[in-house]
Design a protein around this motif. Structure first.
Motif, PDB file in Angstrom:
ATOM      1  N   PRO A 159       0.792  -1.236   0.000  1.00 58.45           N
ATOM      2  CA  PRO A 159       0.000   0.000   0.000  1.00 58.45           C
ATOM      3  C   PRO A 159       0.824   1.286   0.000  1.00 58.45           C
ATOM      4  CG  PRO A 159      -0.121  -1.126   2.128  1.00 58.45           C
ATOM      5  CD  PRO A 159       0.496  -2.079   1.166  1.00 58.45           C
ATOM      6  N   LEU A 160       2.032   1.257   0.572  1.00 57.56           N
ATOM      7  CA  LEU A 160       2.970   2.376   0.455  1.00 57.56           C
ATOM      8  C   LEU A 160       4.163   1.862  -0.348  1.00 57.56           C
ATOM      9  CD1 LEU A 160       2.898   3.920   4.043  1.00 57.56           C
ATOM     10  CD2 LEU A 160       1.698   4.709   2.007  1.00 57.56           C
ATOM     11  N   PRO A 161       4.058   1.873  -1.668  1.00 59.15           N
ATOM     12  CA  PRO A 161       5.059   1.196  -2.517  1.00 59.15           C
ATOM     13  C   PRO A 161       6.472   1.748  -2.363  1.00 59.15           C
ATOM     14  CG  PRO A 161       3.536   2.519  -3.836  1.00 59.15           C
ATOM     15  CD  PRO A 161       2.966   2.458  -2.467  1.00 59.15           C
ATOM     16  N   LEU A 162       6.577   3.067  -2.145  1.00 60.53           N
ATOM     17  CA  LEU A 162       7.870   3.651  -1.812  1.00 60.53           C
ATOM     18  C   LEU A 162       7.793   4.074  -0.354  1.00 60.53           C
ATOM     19  CD1 LEU A 162       8.587   5.871  -4.946  1.00 60.53           C
ATOM     20  CD2 LEU A 162       9.672   3.696  -4.356  1.00 60.53           C
ATOM     21  N   SER A 163       8.450   3.340   0.502  1.00 64.16           N
ATOM     22  CA  SER A 163       8.401   3.675   1.921  1.00 64.16           C
ATOM     23  C   SER A 163       8.818   5.125   2.123  1.00 64.16           C
ATOM     24  CB  SER A 163       9.324   2.752   2.715  1.00 64.16           C
ATOM     25  OG  SER A 163       8.865   1.414   2.653  1.00 64.16           O
ATOM     26  N   MET A 164       8.424   5.679   3.256  1.00 65.97           N
ATOM     27  CA  MET A 164       8.768   7.072   3.524  1.00 65.97           C
ATOM     28  C   MET A 164      10.270   7.282   3.335  1.00 65.97           C
ATOM     29  SD  MET A 164       5.969   8.586   4.188  1.00 65.97           S
ATOM     30  CE  MET A 164       6.549  10.093   4.929  1.00 65.97           C
ATOM     31  N   PRO A 165      10.663   8.318   2.603  1.00 64.04           N
ATOM     32  CA  PRO A 165      12.088   8.508   2.247  1.00 64.04           C
ATOM     33  C   PRO A 165      12.975   8.737   3.464  1.00 64.04           C
ATOM     34  CG  PRO A 165      10.800  10.459   1.703  1.00 64.04           C
ATOM     35  CD  PRO A 165       9.820   9.395   2.068  1.00 64.04           C
ATOM     36  N   ARG A 166      14.216   8.334   3.339  1.00 61.56           N
ATOM     37  CA  ARG A 166      15.212   8.539   4.394  1.00 61.56           C
ATOM     38  C   ARG A 166      16.291   9.506   3.901  1.00 61.56           C
ATOM     39  NH1 ARG A 166      15.189   3.821   7.653  1.00 61.56           N
ATOM     40  NH2 ARG A 166      13.137   2.844   7.454  1.00 61.56           N
ATOM     41  N   GLU A 167      17.036  10.037   4.857  1.00 61.37           N
ATOM     42  CA  GLU A 167      18.206  10.851   4.537  1.00 61.37           C
ATOM     43  C   GLU A 167      19.353  10.382   5.411  1.00 61.37           C
ATOM     44  OE1 GLU A 167      18.103  15.236   3.609  1.00 61.37           O
ATOM     45  OE2 GLU A 167      19.111  15.314   5.572  1.00 61.37           O
ATOM     46  N   SER A 168      20.480  10.108   4.803  1.00 67.18           N
ATOM     47  CA  SER A 168      21.613   9.561   5.549  1.00 67.18           C
ATOM     48  C   SER A 168      22.228  10.628   6.449  1.00 67.18           C
ATOM     49  CB  SER A 168      22.677   9.023   4.583  1.00 67.18           C
ATOM     50  OG  SER A 168      23.127  10.041   3.708  1.00 67.18           O
ATOM     51  N   THR A 169      22.485  10.245   7.691  1.00 63.89           N
ATOM     52  CA  THR A 169      23.090  11.174   8.655  1.00 63.89           C
ATOM     53  C   THR A 169      24.605  11.017   8.717  1.00 63.89           C
ATOM     54  OG1 THR A 169      22.709   9.570  10.440  1.00 63.89           O
ATOM     55  CG2 THR A 169      21.015  11.248  10.079  1.00 63.89           C
ATOM     56  N   THR A 170      25.114   9.920   8.175  1.00 64.21           N
ATOM     57  CA  THR A 170      26.561   9.696   8.039  1.00 64.21           C
ATOM     58  C   THR A 170      26.780   9.019   6.692  1.00 64.21           C
ATOM     59  OG1 THR A 170      26.515   7.493   9.062  1.00 64.21           O
ATOM     60  CG2 THR A 170      26.829   9.375  10.535  1.00 64.21           C
ATOM     61  N   GLU A 171      28.025   8.791   6.346  1.00 62.26           N
ATOM     62  CA  GLU A 171      28.319   8.072   5.108  1.00 62.26           C
ATOM     63  C   GLU A 171      27.766   6.651   5.174  1.00 62.26           C
ATOM     64  OE1 GLU A 171      32.511   8.079   4.496  1.00 62.26           O
ATOM     65  OE2 GLU A 171      32.545  10.094   3.609  1.00 62.26           O
ATOM     66  N   LEU A 172      27.254   6.169   4.035  1.00 60.46           N
ATOM     67  CA  LEU A 172      26.809   4.787   3.899  1.00 60.46           C
ATOM     68  C   LEU A 172      27.812   4.052   3.019  1.00 60.46           C
ATOM     69  CD1 LEU A 172      23.019   5.427   3.156  1.00 60.46           C
ATOM     70  CD2 LEU A 172      23.946   4.526   5.290  1.00 60.46           C
ATOM     71  N   HIS A 173      27.986   2.754   3.305  1.00 60.36           N
ATOM     72  CA  HIS A 173      28.925   1.956   2.526  1.00 60.36           C
ATOM     73  C   HIS A 173      28.162   0.821   1.844  1.00 60.36           C
ATOM     74  CE1 HIS A 173      32.488   3.923   4.276  1.00 60.36           C
ATOM     75  NE2 HIS A 173      31.715   4.052   5.344  1.00 60.36           N
ATOM     76  N   TYR A 174      28.339   0.749   0.527  1.00 57.67           N
ATOM     77  CA  TYR A 174      27.636  -0.283  -0.235  1.00 57.67           C
ATOM     78  C   TYR A 174      28.567  -0.828  -1.316  1.00 57.67           C
ATOM     79  CZ  TYR A 174      24.481  -2.543  -3.515  1.00 57.67           C
ATOM     80  OH  TYR A 174      23.900  -3.451  -4.352  1.00 57.67           O
ATOM     81  N   LYS A 175      29.071  -2.037  -1.108  1.00 59.79           N
ATOM     82  CA  LYS A 175      29.893  -2.745  -2.087  1.00 59.79           C
ATOM     83  C   LYS A 175      31.026  -1.863  -2.624  1.00 59.79           C
ATOM     84  CE  LYS A 175      26.299  -6.004  -3.511  1.00 59.79           C
ATOM     85  NZ  LYS A 175      25.500  -6.557  -4.631  1.00 59.79           N
ATOM     86  N   GLY A 176      31.735  -1.227  -1.725  1.00 57.76           N
ATOM     87  CA  GLY A 176      32.877  -0.411  -2.117  1.00 57.76           C
ATOM     88  C   GLY A 176      32.526   1.011  -2.505  1.00 57.76           C
ATOM     89  N   THR A 177      31.247   1.333  -2.570  1.00 53.22           N
ATOM     90  CA  THR A 177      30.799   2.682  -2.910  1.00 53.22           C
ATOM     91  C   THR A 177      30.448   3.440  -1.635  1.00 53.22           C
ATOM     92  OG1 THR A 177      29.935   2.016  -5.067  1.00 53.22           O
ATOM     93  CG2 THR A 177      29.041   4.031  -4.109  1.00 53.22           C
ATOM     94  N   ILE A 178      30.872   4.682  -1.569  1.00 54.05           N
ATOM     95  CA  ILE A 178      30.528   5.535  -0.431  1.00 54.05           C
ATOM     96  C   ILE A 178      29.370   6.446  -0.839  1.00 54.05           C
ATOM     97  CG2 ILE A 178      31.319   7.368   1.102  1.00 54.05           C
ATOM     98  CD1 ILE A 178      34.107   6.225   0.926  1.00 54.05           C
TER      99      ILE A 178
END
Length: 519
Positions: free
Chosen positions: A378-397
């Motif tokens: 019913p909420l297909p795109l969950s409420m958006p987030r904003e990163s408060t620090t750096e995020l790490h994903y498969k070598g990408t910052i």
């Protein structure tokens, strides 16, 4: 007589034309430099147009489905540019775990949107839309204390009362299945009544009151408009600074309307809170969430705006309840096999007589609700987030301050987590294996998940339980085979919530035959 204009007139005219054009060109070039600098190195993504990026693409059809389809080309986690905003889209369950669960403290905040936060909610925002700070933490803690599982169980009599009235509305409208029933109004009354009763201890007497009482009509109108203004897909001004600059000149009425909607929402919530406090002073108030918060010693430090914020969050909760019930009704009307199974399982459990004043646990109906929340999201795109620090994903910052969207629709249809994800199969939640323990993304993931999960699920279950007991659902006379399709049956593909376009079915009363079988 010469037709040539004086040189000075030509010069002034040329400057009047050229200067704005040059200014616009310089702005567009510099804006593209800014947009390019904001792209995240190491993440792919679809190409976009100058100024608008990918905004026009996601406004063509179902936004969440477009994001899912792009993930097949660009990977489960990629970036899009919505105007000047770079947004990371997460489309797969395993990657959602990596970012939203394993790095949950970094994705605990919300971004600020021009339309909703600066115009609609400039004075106060709901818990769910507020950036993370000490105030939001305190508000969430106070609300969560009134929405945990034991508290929801204590609200059961209120839920049953609203459900009984809801069933009564369907009985009156259907005439034992003779009439096609437009169930949208009844669902809306159910959701609004439940929210108002649980939050303020105040309810609408009946459907007639809602239709003719201007106060309740105001709530419905404003809440519907709030849902539209919260959309992360259709409000282009959120992402394009040029539109924000031109807004006071060309779209003054639009911005004034958004601000007016916010003021109207505050006014009726203030009135409801005033009625509750008056009832509490007289000792005639009903148990409710706001009453619990006001009496909670730990909540005494909350300001009026913080109390209002809790109320706004409760009112917004109907965004997931209403569409889910609507989708389930359409599904049952077209899927006789599932409806028959639900009724058979119901009869196997309810052996001592049926009552509108109680609800027993029927496992298959519980699974049906869980599957509906997965399948229709019913909420297909969950409420958006904003990163408060750096995020790490498969070598990408992913830099601090980046907007991140959890595509709940894509995660709930991830073939790596759900076998045959496009099949509606309640049994998947009881099968031995990965699916039985899979996360259900309808209410978000990680920090800032919806705190009203237990309440919303219990309300939907109670409504479905008593609907199955009382009616055999059949398609409306003008029904189409695609109306229960989660994509083709959508009312507004770019809206915040995924509501069905169709809202009619036949509710054939089977109460007498059901009682006869039990006896």
């Amino acid at each position: 007589m010469s037709l040539l204009l004086p040189t000075w007139i030509v010069t002034i005219t040329t400057r009047i034309i050229l200067i704005p054009v040059l200014v616009l060109v310089v702005y567009l070039i510099s804006n593209e430099v800014v947009r390019w600098s904001r792209r995240i190195r190491g993440l792919s993504g679809p190409p976009g147009l100058p100024l608008v990026g990918n905004l026009l693409d996601i406004n063509k059809s179902y936004t969440a489905e477009i994001y899912r389809q792009w993930s097949l080309e660009y990977g489960p986690v990629y970036q899009v540019q919505l105007g000047n905003s770079t947004v990371v889209i997460v489309n797969a369950a395993e990657d959602a775990k990596t970012l939203f669960l394993n790095q949950t403290s970094s994705l605990i905040s919300r971004p600020l949107f021009h339309i909703f936060h600066k115009l609609v909610s400039k004075d106060v925002a709901s818990i769910g839309t507020s950036p993370w700070n000490e105030s939001c933490k305190n508000r969430r803690k106070a609300a969560a204390a009134s929405l945990n599982r034991p508290k929801v169980q204590s609200y059961e009599p209120l839920i049953l009362r609203e459900t009984a009235d809801f069933i009564g509305d369907l009985v009156a409208e259907s005439k034992s299945g003779v009439n096609d029933v437009d169930f949208a109004a009844a669902i809306q009354r159910l959701a609004l009544n439940t929210v108002m009763t649980l939050n303020y201890g105040i309810r609408i007497a009946n459907m007639t009151t809602m239709k003719h009482e201007s106060f309740y009509g105001e709530i419905i109108e404003v809440e519907n408009e709030i849902s539209r203004l919260r959309s992360t897909s259709k409000n282009l001004t959120n992402y394009i600074p040029l539109l924000q600059f031109l807004e006071p000149i060309f779209w003054r009425k639009s911005s004034a309307h958004a601000a007016d909607i916010g003021n109207r929402r505050i006014r009726y919530n203030d009135e409801l809170l005033h009625r509750l406090k008056d009832a509490m002073a007289k000792g005639v108030d009903r148990p409710c969430i706001q009453g619990n918060v006001l009496r909670d010693p730990e909540a005494l430090g909350l300001s009026n705006n913080e109390l209002l914020s809790i109320s706004l969050s409760m009112m917004a909760g109907a965004d997931s309840v209403q569409p889910t019930i609507g989708w389930i009704f359409l599904l049952l009307a077209h899927r006789g096999d599932i409806q028959k199974r639900a009724f058979e399982e119901f009869k196997n459990v309810v052996k001592d007589g049926y009552s509108l004043h109680e609800t027993q646990d029927v496992e298959y109906i519980l699974l049906l609700v869980k599957e509906a929340l997965r399948f229709y999201s019913p909420l297909p795109l969950s409420m958006p987030r904003e990163s408060t620090t750096e995020l790490h994903y498969k070598g990408t910052i992913i830099p601090k301050g980046t907007m991140v969207f959890l595509n709940a629709w894509a995660c709930n249809h991830d073939p790596a987590l759900f076998a045959e994800p496009w099949e509606f199969r309640p049994e998947r939640w009881q099968d031995v294996g990965l699916e039985k323990h899979a996360h259900q993304f309808a209410f978000g993931y990680g920090s800032r998940m919806c705190i009203a999960t237990h309440l919303a699920t219990r309300l939907i279950y109670t409504v479905l339980y008593h609907t199955v007991a009382n009616f055999e659902l059949q398609p409306a006379r003008d029904a189409t085979p695609e109306e229960w399709d989660a994509v083709k049956g959508l009312k507004d593909p770019t809206a915040l919530n995924a509501s069905p376009k169709a809202s009619k079915a036949r509710f054939v009363d089977r109460h007498l035959s059901f009682q006869a079988e039990l006896n």
